[in-house]
Design a protein around this motif. Structure first.
Motif, short mmCIF file in Angstrom:
data_model
loop_
_atom_site.label_atom_id
_atom_site.label_comp_id
_atom_site.label_asym_id
_atom_site.label_seq_id
_atom_site.Cartn_x
_atom_site.Cartn_y
_atom_site.Cartn_z
N GLY A 106 34.63 -13.66 -15.05
CA GLY A 106 33.36 -13.93 -15.72
C GLY A 106 32.76 -15.25 -15.28
N GLY A 107 31.46 -15.27 -15.08
CA GLY A 107 30.79 -16.49 -14.65
C GLY A 107 29.30 -16.29 -14.51
N ASN A 108 28.63 -17.24 -13.84
CA ASN A 108 27.17 -17.16 -13.72
C ASN A 108 26.69 -17.16 -12.27
N ILE A 109 27.58 -16.85 -11.32
CA ILE A 109 27.18 -16.75 -9.91
C ILE A 109 26.73 -15.31 -9.65
N PRO A 110 25.51 -15.12 -9.13
CA PRO A 110 25.04 -13.75 -8.85
C PRO A 110 25.93 -13.06 -7.82
N TYR A 111 26.22 -11.81 -8.09
CA TYR A 111 27.04 -10.98 -7.19
C TYR A 111 26.15 -9.87 -6.65
N THR A 112 25.92 -9.88 -5.35
CA THR A 112 25.02 -8.89 -4.76
C THR A 112 25.81 -7.76 -4.11
N SER A 113 25.37 -6.54 -4.39
CA SER A 113 26.06 -5.36 -3.87
C SER A 113 25.01 -4.35 -3.40
N SER A 114 25.35 -3.08 -3.42
CA SER A 114 24.52 -2.04 -2.79
C SER A 114 23.49 -1.44 -3.73
N THR A 115 22.96 -2.23 -4.66
CA THR A 115 21.94 -1.71 -5.56
C THR A 115 20.54 -2.03 -5.05
N ALA A 116 19.60 -1.17 -5.39
CA ALA A 116 18.20 -1.40 -5.01
C ALA A 116 17.43 -2.09 -6.13
N ILE A 134 29.42 -13.38 -11.74
CA ILE A 134 30.86 -13.62 -11.71
C ILE A 134 31.17 -15.11 -11.55
N GLY A 135 32.45 -15.44 -11.65
CA GLY A 135 32.87 -16.82 -11.49
C GLY A 135 33.79 -17.03 -10.29
N PRO A 152 17.34 -16.90 -2.55
CA PRO A 152 17.10 -18.34 -2.43
C PRO A 152 18.22 -19.19 -3.01
N PHE A 153 19.16 -18.55 -3.71
CA PHE A 153 20.25 -19.27 -4.38
C PHE A 153 21.59 -18.75 -3.88
N ASN A 154 22.65 -19.39 -4.29
CA ASN A 154 24.00 -18.94 -3.91
C ASN A 154 24.28 -17.56 -4.49
N VAL A 155 24.75 -16.65 -3.66
CA VAL A 155 25.18 -15.33 -4.12
C VAL A 155 26.52 -15.00 -3.49
N VAL A 156 27.38 -14.39 -4.27
CA VAL A 156 28.62 -13.83 -3.72
C VAL A 156 28.29 -12.45 -3.20
N ALA A 157 28.58 -12.21 -1.93
CA ALA A 157 28.20 -10.95 -1.29
C ALA A 157 29.39 -10.01 -1.17
N SER A 158 29.21 -8.77 -1.62
CA SER A 158 30.25 -7.76 -1.46
C SER A 158 30.22 -7.22 -0.03
N ASP A 159 31.21 -6.41 0.30
CA ASP A 159 31.24 -5.83 1.64
C ASP A 159 30.23 -4.69 1.80
N HIS A 160 29.45 -4.42 0.75
CA HIS A 160 28.41 -3.40 0.83
C HIS A 160 27.07 -3.99 1.26
N VAL A 161 27.04 -5.29 1.53
CA VAL A 161 25.80 -5.91 2.00
C VAL A 161 26.09 -6.73 3.26
N THR A 162 25.05 -6.91 4.06
CA THR A 162 25.13 -7.73 5.27
C THR A 162 24.13 -8.87 5.15
N MET A 163 24.57 -10.08 5.43
CA MET A 163 23.72 -11.25 5.39
C MET A 163 22.98 -11.42 6.71
N LEU A 164 21.68 -11.69 6.65
CA LEU A 164 20.85 -11.96 7.82
C LEU A 164 20.25 -13.35 7.65
N ASP A 165 20.52 -14.25 8.59
CA ASP A 165 20.13 -15.65 8.40
C ASP A 165 19.54 -16.24 9.66
N ASN A 166 18.55 -17.11 9.46
CA ASN A 166 18.01 -17.94 10.53
C ASN A 166 17.62 -19.26 9.88
#
Length: 368
Positions: free
Chosen positions: A33-43, A52-53, A80-94
């Protein structure tokens, strides 16, 4: 600034983004439990599936795009903020991109969903071979200046609409109705609503080409689980349910509140247009008063207070609903004060929009 007067060109994903990395698997049972956003395969919800924490053995990304590579494949969001990324998402950065460039690119990357599906995911190999269409400058390179300015223009257009909307709504709100000295009273559901029964005991097959919503026992997407054409609802031989029943039994008028009585029990939604539904929901039509979105939102909040009384094993079927009570503010005649309800929701909406405009720290003169 228009999209139609620009020249466009295809670019490989790897040409646009310096860093492409998949998130890391994190089982639901391992969530802390926590307040860090967890991003997964949802639209939905900007791709955020939970909070999560966990901060060890995870991948945390920021100021980037997250692309759903499975599930809701292709859904792309700016984080725009810190997110914990699951293996169902891919990060794209520049590192050279700002919010506005990312927002423009997110729209273009999302178009990959036309090629992929639940059974055909965007794996690491495929993403690096993908291309997206972008406007170009005189050097035939991606025109990031145009992308940024285009998105700023769109944002400013919306802000101006919000400001006009807020100003207009202020004149509609009768402040004398808003007082802390309001009295409340319990009413039986049948005193307030005409309670109707849903129709289908199983969701019919859909061609996917319809526009008439089908409402079921879900807590998501305003209760909508499918869409149908009118002919699919009329043609009993296609859907295989409710044979010989008239259309009037299967199609419900809009401007009502729909409440789930099974599954995700006790969720309520305002349905503006005509719809069809399963017997796991009950359409509620307001008696002796014209329903509007503001009154509906107030009533929905009070209706959903009943959720604590019901669950999947204890359904909120019509017989129980007719014995249920709802707590409402009353006027001097000891009747439901619908004018108060409407103004209360309008005030909340106005305050939220004002806070948004203040947060943006913009006004018309600043962003023209």
């Amino acid at each position: 600034m228009e999209l139609t007067n620009r020249e466009w060109k295809e670019f490989s994903i790897v040409e646009i983004f310096d860093s492409i990395q998949r998130g890391k698997r994190l089982k639901k049972n391992d969530h802390i439990g926590g307040n860090i956003p967890y991003t997964s395969s949802t639209a939905l919800n900007n791709g955020i599936d939970a909070f999560i924490g966990n901060d060890k053995n995870v991948r945390i990304f920021k100021n980037c795009l997250t692309l759903a590579n499975s599930g809701s494949v292709g859904s792309t969001f700016f984080q725009p903020f810190n997110v914990v990324a699951s293996d169902h998402v891919t990060m794209l950065d520049n590192a050279n991109f700002n919010k506005y460039i990312y927002l423009f690119l997110a729209t273009m990357v999302t178009r990959l969903n036309e090629k992929y599906s639940f059974n055909r995911e965007i794996n690491d190999t495929r993403i690096k071979k993908e291309k997206i269409l972008l406007p170009i400058n005189s050097d035939r390179k991606p025109d990031y200046v145009f992308m940024e300015n285009f998105m700023k223009q769109k944002e400013n257009e919306f802000l101006e609409k919000y400001k006009k909307y807020v100003t207009g709504k202020e004149s509609e709100i009768k402040q004398d109705f808003l007082t802390d000295n309001i009295e409340w009273k319990e009413f039986l559901f049948p005193d307030i609503f005409e309670i109707k029964n849903g129709f289908y005991n199983k969701k019919p097959t859909s061609s996917g080409n319809g526009k008439i919503p089908f409402l079921g026992a879900t807590a998501n997407k305003n209760g909508v689980t499918e869409y149908y054409t009118l002919s699919e609802i009329e043609d009993n031989s296609k859907i295989g349910f409710g044979k010989n029943e008239p259309l009037s039994k299967k199609l419900f008028k809009g401007n009502c509140i729909v409440v789930t009585n099974n599954g995700s029990v006790g969720y309520a939604y305002y349905q503006v247009s005509e719809f069809t539904c399963s017997h796991d929901v009950n359409p509620l039509y307001l008696k002796n008063e014209n329903l509007n979105p503001y009154i509906a939102k107030f009533l929905i909040t009070t209706i959903e207070q009943q959720r604590v009384c019901f669950e999947y094993a204890r359904k909120w079927r019509p017989m129980r609903m007719k014995k249920s009570k709802i707590l409402l503010p009353v006027n001097s005649e000891n009747k439901p004060d619908f004018q108060y309800m409407e103004n209360y929701i309008k005030t909340l909406e106005n305050e939220k929009l004002k806070r948004y405009l203040d947060y943006k720290k913009l006004n018309i003169s600043e962003y023209k």
